[in-house]
Design a protein around this motif. Sequence first.
Motif, PDB file in Angstrom:
ATOM      1  N   SER A 108       9.258   5.145   4.975  1.00  0.00           N
ATOM      2  CA  SER A 108       8.676   3.926   4.466  1.00  0.00           C
ATOM      3  C   SER A 108       8.911   2.706   5.309  1.00  0.00           C
ATOM      4  O   SER A 108      10.068   2.513   5.763  1.00  0.00           O
ATOM      5  N   THR A 109       7.893   2.077   5.556  1.00  0.00           N
ATOM      6  CA  THR A 109       7.896   1.018   6.508  1.00  0.00           C
ATOM      7  C   THR A 109       8.778  -0.250   6.077  1.00  0.00           C
ATOM      8  O   THR A 109       9.152  -0.822   6.861  1.00  0.00           O
ATOM      9  N   ILE A 110       8.163  -0.556   4.812  1.00  0.00           N
ATOM     10  CA  ILE A 110       8.934  -1.716   4.247  1.00  0.00           C
ATOM     11  C   ILE A 110       9.034  -1.742   2.836  1.00  0.00           C
ATOM     12  O   ILE A 110       8.167  -0.866   2.295  1.00  0.00           O
ATOM     13  N   SER A 111       9.991  -2.405   2.142  1.00  0.00           N
ATOM     14  CA  SER A 111      10.087  -2.410   0.711  1.00  0.00           C
ATOM     15  C   SER A 111       9.601  -3.528   0.281  1.00  0.00           C
ATOM     16  O   SER A 111       9.711  -4.761   0.858  1.00  0.00           O
ATOM     17  N   PRO A 112       8.630  -3.686  -0.625  1.00  0.00           N
ATOM     18  CA  PRO A 112       8.100  -4.857  -1.081  1.00  0.00           C
ATOM     19  C   PRO A 112       8.805  -5.874  -1.355  1.00  0.00           C
ATOM     20  O   PRO A 112       9.568  -5.533  -2.523  1.00  0.00           O
ATOM     21  N   LYS A 113       8.868  -6.994  -1.133  1.00  0.00           N
ATOM     22  CA  LYS A 113       9.714  -8.126  -1.493  1.00  0.00           C
ATOM     23  C   LYS A 113       8.889  -9.448  -1.111  1.00  0.00           C
ATOM     24  O   LYS A 113       8.107  -9.564  -0.180  1.00  0.00           O
ATOM     25  N   GLY A 140      14.873   7.328   4.235  1.00  0.00           N
ATOM     26  CA  GLY A 140      16.087   6.480   3.401  1.00  0.00           C
ATOM     27  C   GLY A 140      15.396   5.231   2.997  1.00  0.00           C
ATOM     28  O   GLY A 140      15.429   4.091   3.561  1.00  0.00           O
ATOM     29  N   ARG A 141      14.673   5.241   1.940  1.00  0.00           N
ATOM     30  CA  ARG A 141      14.160   4.092   1.215  1.00  0.00           C
ATOM     31  C   ARG A 141      15.344   2.923   1.003  1.00  0.00           C
ATOM     32  O   ARG A 141      16.206   3.391   0.211  1.00  0.00           O
ATOM     33  N   ASP A 142      15.050   1.713   1.253  1.00  0.00           N
ATOM     34  CA  ASP A 142      15.810   0.850   0.891  1.00  0.00           C
ATOM     35  C   ASP A 142      15.857   0.476  -0.623  1.00  0.00           C
ATOM     36  O   ASP A 142      16.743  -0.002  -1.476  1.00  0.00           O
ATOM     37  N   GLN A 143      14.660   0.529  -1.175  1.00  0.00           N
ATOM     38  CA  GLN A 143      14.189   0.388  -2.355  1.00  0.00           C
ATOM     39  C   GLN A 143      13.079   1.336  -2.854  1.00  0.00           C
ATOM     40  O   GLN A 143      12.141   1.580  -2.047  1.00  0.00           O
ATOM     41  N   THR A 144      13.224   1.936  -3.931  1.00  0.00           N
ATOM     42  CA  THR A 144      12.239   2.686  -4.583  1.00  0.00           C
ATOM     43  C   THR A 144      11.075   2.013  -4.773  1.00  0.00           C
ATOM     44  O   THR A 144      10.994   0.621  -4.961  1.00  0.00           O
ATOM     45  N   PRO A 145       9.761   2.359  -4.953  1.00  0.00           N
ATOM     46  CA  PRO A 145       8.800   1.899  -5.205  1.00  0.00           C
ATOM     47  C   PRO A 145       8.864   1.015  -6.622  1.00  0.00           C
ATOM     48  O   PRO A 145       9.117   1.538  -7.669  1.00  0.00           O
ATOM     49  N   GLY A 146       8.718  -0.162  -6.482  1.00  0.00           N
ATOM     50  CA  GLY A 146       9.077  -0.973  -7.745  1.00  0.00           C
ATOM     51  C   GLY A 146      10.118  -1.710  -7.758  1.00  0.00           C
ATOM     52  O   GLY A 146      10.373  -2.706  -8.586  1.00  0.00           O
ATOM     53  N   VAL A 170       0.655  -1.120   0.045  1.00  0.00           N
ATOM     54  CA  VAL A 170       0.047  -0.090   0.011  1.00  0.00           C
ATOM     55  C   VAL A 170       0.879   1.242   0.009  1.00  0.00           C
ATOM     56  O   VAL A 170       1.791   1.257   0.805  1.00  0.00           O
ATOM     57  N   TYR A 171       0.556   2.192  -0.857  1.00  0.00           N
ATOM     58  CA  TYR A 171       1.387   3.403  -1.073  1.00  0.00           C
ATOM     59  C   TYR A 171       0.469   4.551  -0.685  1.00  0.00           C
ATOM     60  O   TYR A 171      -0.663   4.592  -0.808  1.00  0.00           O
ATOM     61  N   THR A 204       5.309   6.893  -1.552  1.00  0.00           N
ATOM     62  CA  THR A 204       5.986   6.278  -0.446  1.00  0.00           C
ATOM     63  C   THR A 204       5.438   5.191  -0.126  1.00  0.00           C
ATOM     64  O   THR A 204       4.145   5.130  -0.023  1.00  0.00           O
ATOM     65  N   ALA A 205       6.073   3.878   0.008  1.00  0.00           N
ATOM     66  CA  ALA A 205       5.364   2.835   0.815  1.00  0.00           C
ATOM     67  C   ALA A 205       4.933   2.827   1.876  1.00  0.00           C
ATOM     68  O   ALA A 205       5.807   3.256   2.786  1.00  0.00           O
TER      69      ALA A 205
END
Length: 588
Positions: A201-206, A121-127, A60-61, A71-72
Motif C-alpha cells: 500500500s503506497t498511502i493510507s487515505p487521510k 504493512g498497512r498503517d491503516q486498513t481501507p477505511g 484508488v484501491y 489494498t490501497a
Amino acid sequence: MARFGSDSLPSRRNMKLDAFLKRNMDRAVYERIRSYEPCVVISDTINKMYMHVVLTDTCVYLTEYPPRALTAAFNFRRVRDIELVNDLPDFLHGKHRELCQHIRISYFTDQPTGRQRRWLGRDQTPGTTPATSSSQRSSRWPSVAHSSQGYPTQGNHSEHRTAEVHILAPVRSTSCPHPETLGLPRVPQPPSTAPLFLYSSTISPKPPLSPSNEGRNTPERGQVSRSIGSVLTRLVRQDHVSSEEKRETDLHLYAVSHTSRLYFHLQSLWNSFIIRSTLLLDPLYRGRCRVSTDSSPGNQNPPISWERTANLFAQLSSELLREGLGVESLYLLLQELRTAAHRNVALCRLFWRSRQMCVFLVETLEDSLRGRGHLGVYTADQLLLSTLITQTLAVMFRQTEVEPSRLNLLSAEKGALASRMLLSLICDPRLQTQNQSSEDSELQVLLSEYLDASCSLLFEMLLFGHEASRCSSTDNFLSVGWILRVLQPHPHLMSFIDHQAHQVVLVLSDQQKSFLSPFQSVLLFQRCYLLQACLRHGDRLAQHLRSHFREEFRYSVKPSCAEEKLLPHYPISQPTLRLVELVLALHR
C-alpha cells in the motif's frame, strides 16, 4: 450514499465485488465509492494481472479478479498526472487490443525500488482515517454519514490484514471479457510455506490538512489495538521506507471494454479532489464542511440514513417552493441547502433526482439578474442572492459525476435546462454608476464576488460537458463546444470573458506580490480552465482573446509569478502551473 443499498453504489453493479467491498471496507469509506471496473494492471510489483480497480473520492484501491484482498494503490493527493496513452499493447490480441484504453497514472510513492520482498504493512486498513474535530450541526441535519470534502467519519476499524498472491481463477463476467481470452500470462502459485506478498500500500487515505501531514504515519485513537504480527510487519516496512527517498512511479491500467469510462472517472475525481483538498486548507471553508465525528461511548451519533436524508431534503424543498416566500427567508433556506450539500453528497444526488429544485434555482437566478434596470444598476439583495444560488449549484455539481440523473436532467429536451442555467449565470461585469459613493464600492465588491462564483459554476458546467461528451450514447450532444455555442448569443459574454481573463493577468503579473490563498488558487485554476476551453473550442472567443490580450499574455503573464504565488503544499498548485503553460501556448 448514506446507507448500504442501491442508492450508494455505482450505476453498473457487480454483486460479488460489492459484497466483498462491504465486508472489507469501513462503512464510511464504502459509501464513498464512486465507481469500479476490471482492467489489466501493470506496476512495479504487478505484471499484467486482471484486477478490479475501485475508485473512491480520495483513494484508488486494487483487488484481484475475483476479489480476495483489498489494498490501497494510491491516494489522489500523491497523483502527478493522469493521461490516456495512444498505443496498442502487445500482450493483448484481436478486438481487445483494438478496444483497449491505456491509462497511465504517475504518482509519488515512499515505496523502495528494486525487486526485493514487498511487505504489506498497512498503517491503516481501507477505511481507517484520522478523525476530524466535532462541530456544531444544523438543527435540520443532525449528523451526516461523511463529509463530502474528504473527511470520512471514524467507523469501526477492521483487523489488520495482509494480502497474499493468488492465482486468478478464470471466472466469467457478464460485462467483461474472460481473463484467459486476454492472453495474459499465468501467475505461478507461491509455496504455501513461504507466501509472497502481492504489492504494498503506497498511502493510507487521510485528509491533506497541512504540509506537515505529508509522510506522517502516526496511528490515531482506536487503531492502537493491533496484532503482534501486524506491528512487526509495519515496523519492517517503515525501516525499508525510511532509507528511501520519495520517488515517482507509474500505474498502468488497460481497460478492455469499448464502453469503459475509467479514464473519465479518474480525471473527474482527481480534479474534484485537488479542488476540495485545497479549499479545505482555508479555515472558513473547512468550518463550513466540518461534520461531527465524536464517536465516544457517551456521545454516539449514528450516521444519518439515506431515508432520513431524503425526508429532510423533502422538507427543505417544500419550504423553498412555498408561495409567498420572502427574500430573507429564501436566503436563509438556501444557505441551509448549500451547507447541507457541502457536508452530505447524498443530498446532492437527491437534488439531481428532484427536477423541481433545480428548475427553481435556475428560475430564481434568472429573475434575480433580470431585475436590473436599463441603466445597469444592481442592488445588494440581487447580488447576494445570485451569488448564493450560483455557489449552491456549483456544490451540487461537485462529486456527482457518476450520478446518472444529473446527465438525464440536464440533457432532457435538447439541454433546455442546461441552456437556461448557462445563460442565467452570465452578466455584465461593469457596474454602471454616475458617482463613486460608499454604496457603489460595496456593490462593486458584491459584483466581484458574484463573478467569482459564476466562474466556478461555469467551470463545473465545462467539466460536465467534457464528461458528457465521453458517454457512449450516440445521441448525446452535450460537449464543451455545445456549451460555448449556447453562450455565444449572450450580449455580455465577451465582457464577461474579458473580466475573467483580466483577473488571470492581474494575478500572474508583477502587480500583485502576495501569496494566493487557497480560494484564490482554486479560482485561478478554474479561470485558466475556462480560458483554455475558449481557446480550444470557441472560434470567436479564441480570436477575441488573442486579439484583445495578446500583449498582456506575451509580456505580463509569467509562469514564474504563478510558481512564486502558488504555495507548494497546495494540492492544486502543480495542475494550475500546467494549465497556465497550456493557456500561454494556446494564446500564441
